[in-house]
Scaffold this motif. Sequence first.
Motif, PDB file in Angstrom:
ATOM      1  N   THR A   9     -31.478  31.066  12.110  1.00  0.00           N
ATOM      2  CA  THR A   9     -30.663  31.989  11.319  1.00  0.00           C
ATOM      3  C   THR A   9     -29.953  31.231  10.214  1.00  0.00           C
ATOM      4  O   THR A   9     -28.933  30.608  10.433  1.00  0.00           O
ATOM      5  CB  THR A   9     -29.617  32.702  12.203  1.00  0.00           C
ATOM      6  OG1 THR A   9     -30.295  33.315  13.294  1.00  0.00           O
ATOM      7  CG2 THR A   9     -28.877  33.759  11.429  1.00  0.00           C
ATOM      8  N   LYS A  39     -27.668  31.309   6.994  1.00  0.00           N
ATOM      9  CA  LYS A  39     -26.657  32.260   6.561  1.00  0.00           C
ATOM     10  C   LYS A  39     -26.113  31.924   5.177  1.00  0.00           C
ATOM     11  O   LYS A  39     -26.078  30.792   4.778  1.00  0.00           O
ATOM     12  CB  LYS A  39     -25.483  32.270   7.545  1.00  0.00           C
ATOM     13  CG  LYS A  39     -25.912  32.418   8.979  1.00  0.00           C
ATOM     14  CD  LYS A  39     -24.725  32.440   9.882  1.00  0.00           C
ATOM     15  CE  LYS A  39     -24.034  31.112   9.991  1.00  0.00           C
ATOM     16  NZ  LYS A  39     -23.349  30.559   8.903  1.00  0.00           N
ATOM     17  N   ASP A  41     -18.780  46.578   6.097  1.00  0.00           N
ATOM     18  CA  ASP A  41     -19.742  45.511   6.373  1.00  0.00           C
ATOM     19  C   ASP A  41     -19.235  44.259   5.673  1.00  0.00           C
ATOM     20  O   ASP A  41     -18.442  44.341   4.738  1.00  0.00           O
ATOM     21  CB  ASP A  41     -21.128  45.900   5.843  1.00  0.00           C
ATOM     22  CG  ASP A  41     -22.253  44.998   6.351  1.00  0.00           C
ATOM     23  OD1 ASP A  41     -21.960  44.043   7.106  1.00  0.00           O
ATOM     24  OD2 ASP A  41     -23.416  45.261   6.000  1.00  0.00           O
ATOM     25  N   SER A  96     -25.919  40.625   5.354  1.00  0.00           N
ATOM     26  CA  SER A  96     -24.794  40.967   6.223  1.00  0.00           C
ATOM     27  C   SER A  96     -24.470  39.804   7.148  1.00  0.00           C
ATOM     28  O   SER A  96     -25.362  39.193   7.743  1.00  0.00           O
ATOM     29  CB  SER A  96     -25.119  42.206   7.057  1.00  0.00           C
ATOM     30  OG  SER A  96     -24.065  42.471   7.973  1.00  0.00           O
ATOM     31  N   THR A 105     -22.275  40.433   9.650  1.00  0.00           N
ATOM     32  CA  THR A 105     -21.766  41.115  10.839  1.00  0.00           C
ATOM     33  C   THR A 105     -22.810  42.051  11.441  1.00  0.00           C
ATOM     34  O   THR A 105     -22.465  42.952  12.203  1.00  0.00           O
ATOM     35  CB  THR A 105     -20.500  41.920  10.501  1.00  0.00           C
ATOM     36  OG1 THR A 105     -20.798  42.812   9.409  1.00  0.00           O
ATOM     37  CG2 THR A 105     -19.344  41.013  10.113  1.00  0.00           C
ATOM     38  N   LYS A 106     -24.075  41.868  11.087  1.00  0.00           N
ATOM     39  CA  LYS A 106     -25.162  42.742  11.551  1.00  0.00           C
ATOM     40  C   LYS A 106     -24.897  44.205  11.194  1.00  0.00           C
ATOM     41  O   LYS A 106     -25.242  45.116  11.939  1.00  0.00           O
ATOM     42  CB  LYS A 106     -25.393  42.588  13.052  1.00  0.00           C
ATOM     43  CG  LYS A 106     -25.838  41.193  13.473  1.00  0.00           C
ATOM     44  CD  LYS A 106     -26.377  41.162  14.896  1.00  0.00           C
ATOM     45  CE  LYS A 106     -25.343  41.631  15.889  1.00  0.00           C
ATOM     46  NZ  LYS A 106     -25.851  41.558  17.291  1.00  0.00           N
ATOM     47  N   ASP A 130     -20.734  38.073  13.036  1.00  0.00           N
ATOM     48  CA  ASP A 130     -21.598  38.242  14.199  1.00  0.00           C
ATOM     49  C   ASP A 130     -23.016  37.905  13.775  1.00  0.00           C
ATOM     50  O   ASP A 130     -23.687  38.686  13.105  1.00  0.00           O
ATOM     51  CB  ASP A 130     -21.519  39.674  14.729  1.00  0.00           C
ATOM     52  CG  ASP A 130     -22.311  39.861  16.020  1.00  0.00           C
ATOM     53  OD1 ASP A 130     -22.958  38.889  16.478  1.00  0.00           O
ATOM     54  OD2 ASP A 130     -22.294  40.977  16.568  1.00  0.00           O
ATOM     55  N   GLY A 163     -25.420  37.048  16.006  1.00  0.00           N
ATOM     56  CA  GLY A 163     -26.340  37.395  17.071  1.00  0.00           C
ATOM     57  C   GLY A 163     -27.086  36.194  17.631  1.00  0.00           C
ATOM     58  O   GLY A 163     -26.714  35.045  17.413  1.00  0.00           O
ATOM     59  N   GLU A 190     -35.982  38.690   8.233  1.00  0.00           N
ATOM     60  CA  GLU A 190     -35.987  38.279   9.634  1.00  0.00           C
ATOM     61  C   GLU A 190     -36.082  36.770   9.772  1.00  0.00           C
ATOM     62  O   GLU A 190     -35.399  36.164  10.601  1.00  0.00           O
ATOM     63  CB  GLU A 190     -37.136  38.947  10.373  1.00  0.00           C
ATOM     64  CG  GLU A 190     -37.141  38.660  11.867  1.00  0.00           C
ATOM     65  CD  GLU A 190     -38.187  39.458  12.606  1.00  0.00           C
ATOM     66  OE1 GLU A 190     -38.072  39.607  13.839  1.00  0.00           O
ATOM     67  OE2 GLU A 190     -39.135  39.951  11.957  1.00  0.00           O
ATOM     68  N   SER A 244     -32.418  35.523   8.233  1.00  0.00           N
ATOM     69  CA  SER A 244     -31.158  35.859   8.911  1.00  0.00           C
ATOM     70  C   SER A 244     -31.323  36.137  10.391  1.00  0.00           C
ATOM     71  O   SER A 244     -30.332  36.244  11.117  1.00  0.00           O
ATOM     72  CB  SER A 244     -30.512  37.080   8.252  1.00  0.00           C
ATOM     73  OG  SER A 244     -31.237  38.258   8.557  1.00  0.00           O
ATOM     74  N   TYR A 294     -32.757  38.928  11.492  1.00  0.00           N
ATOM     75  CA  TYR A 294     -32.882  40.371  11.649  1.00  0.00           C
ATOM     76  C   TYR A 294     -33.596  40.957  10.439  1.00  0.00           C
ATOM     77  O   TYR A 294     -33.467  40.453   9.320  1.00  0.00           O
ATOM     78  CB  TYR A 294     -31.508  41.022  11.807  1.00  0.00           C
ATOM     79  CG  TYR A 294     -30.796  40.580  13.070  1.00  0.00           C
ATOM     80  CD1 TYR A 294     -31.006  41.235  14.269  1.00  0.00           C
ATOM     81  CD2 TYR A 294     -29.926  39.487  13.043  1.00  0.00           C
ATOM     82  CE1 TYR A 294     -30.369  40.820  15.432  1.00  0.00           C
ATOM     83  CE2 TYR A 294     -29.285  39.067  14.196  1.00  0.00           C
ATOM     84  CZ  TYR A 294     -29.512  39.737  15.392  1.00  0.00           C
ATOM     85  OH  TYR A 294     -28.892  39.303  16.537  1.00  0.00           O
ATOM     86  N   THR A 312     -30.702  43.158   7.883  1.00  0.00           N
ATOM     87  CA  THR A 312     -29.421  42.667   7.366  1.00  0.00           C
ATOM     88  C   THR A 312     -29.460  42.382   5.861  1.00  0.00           C
ATOM     89  O   THR A 312     -28.420  42.137   5.259  1.00  0.00           O
ATOM     90  CB  THR A 312     -28.994  41.385   8.106  1.00  0.00           C
ATOM     91  OG1 THR A 312     -30.046  40.425   8.043  1.00  0.00           O
ATOM     92  CG2 THR A 312     -28.660  41.690   9.564  1.00  0.00           C
TER      93      THR A 312
END
Length: 243
Positions: free
Chosen positions: A4, A6, A40, A47, A49-50, A77, A79, A222, A225, A227, A230
């Motif tokens: 992930t 960020k 958000d 994002s 914070t999901k 967050d 995850g 995906e 991040s 996901y 996001t």
Amino acid sequence: MKTTVKIFLAGLLSANWGASQAIELNKDFSVALNAGVYSDYKSRGVSQTKGDPAVQGSVTLSHSSGAYIGAWSSNVDFGHGSPTRQEIDYYAGYFWQISEEISLDLAYYNYEYPKQSSLNYSETYARLTAYGAYVGGYYSDDLYGNQSYLYSFIGYGVTLPLEIGLDIRYGRVDFKDGIIADENNHTRDSYNEWQASLKKEFISLDWSLSYVDSNLSRSECESYSGYRDTCSPSVVVGVSKTF
């Protein structure tokens, strides 16, 4: 967190700390306190914070010379078992009001993530504003210890009728390595993001409505991040108060 990657600091991207509302302590020093709630926490198109709401706040001590120091924080967050639930940013800089319409902001930021120090890193920042238009960037050479990247941006801010503020920004994130992969495992080392925001003071509160998007596909999001959604286009609503 190797799975992930960020991007941070949404709240600070458009802030000119030297020009903030502030409480005068004496003829040389003033302090600005800010607290806000947002639907958000979107940072550079992604994002943090999901897609969940975020509570954010800051305190900034400024000197009449233009120098300032402060701290900013938000819940996060990421995850995937990430133990951290908070981002804390410390900054120090200099805001130079060259003329009524031209200013230069220079700063150094240090980002900390309690319970997950492997995510900690730092950035240098510069932003030149002239007649509403601005250009600038953030540079880091210690993301995860060995990754460097540059986030550069251009934008324009103007006050519309009824004292509504409009700010439009376009940015690009460039990494040293090709860390963004699509569904066919083709990689790239950069992506673009953009944001348009409306702001209005009402009943002594600052209200904002922002549209945020990026050119990351769902599969690239995906890999980047963790996901698929996001990085999707979204509308972020916020309300804040500066004391």
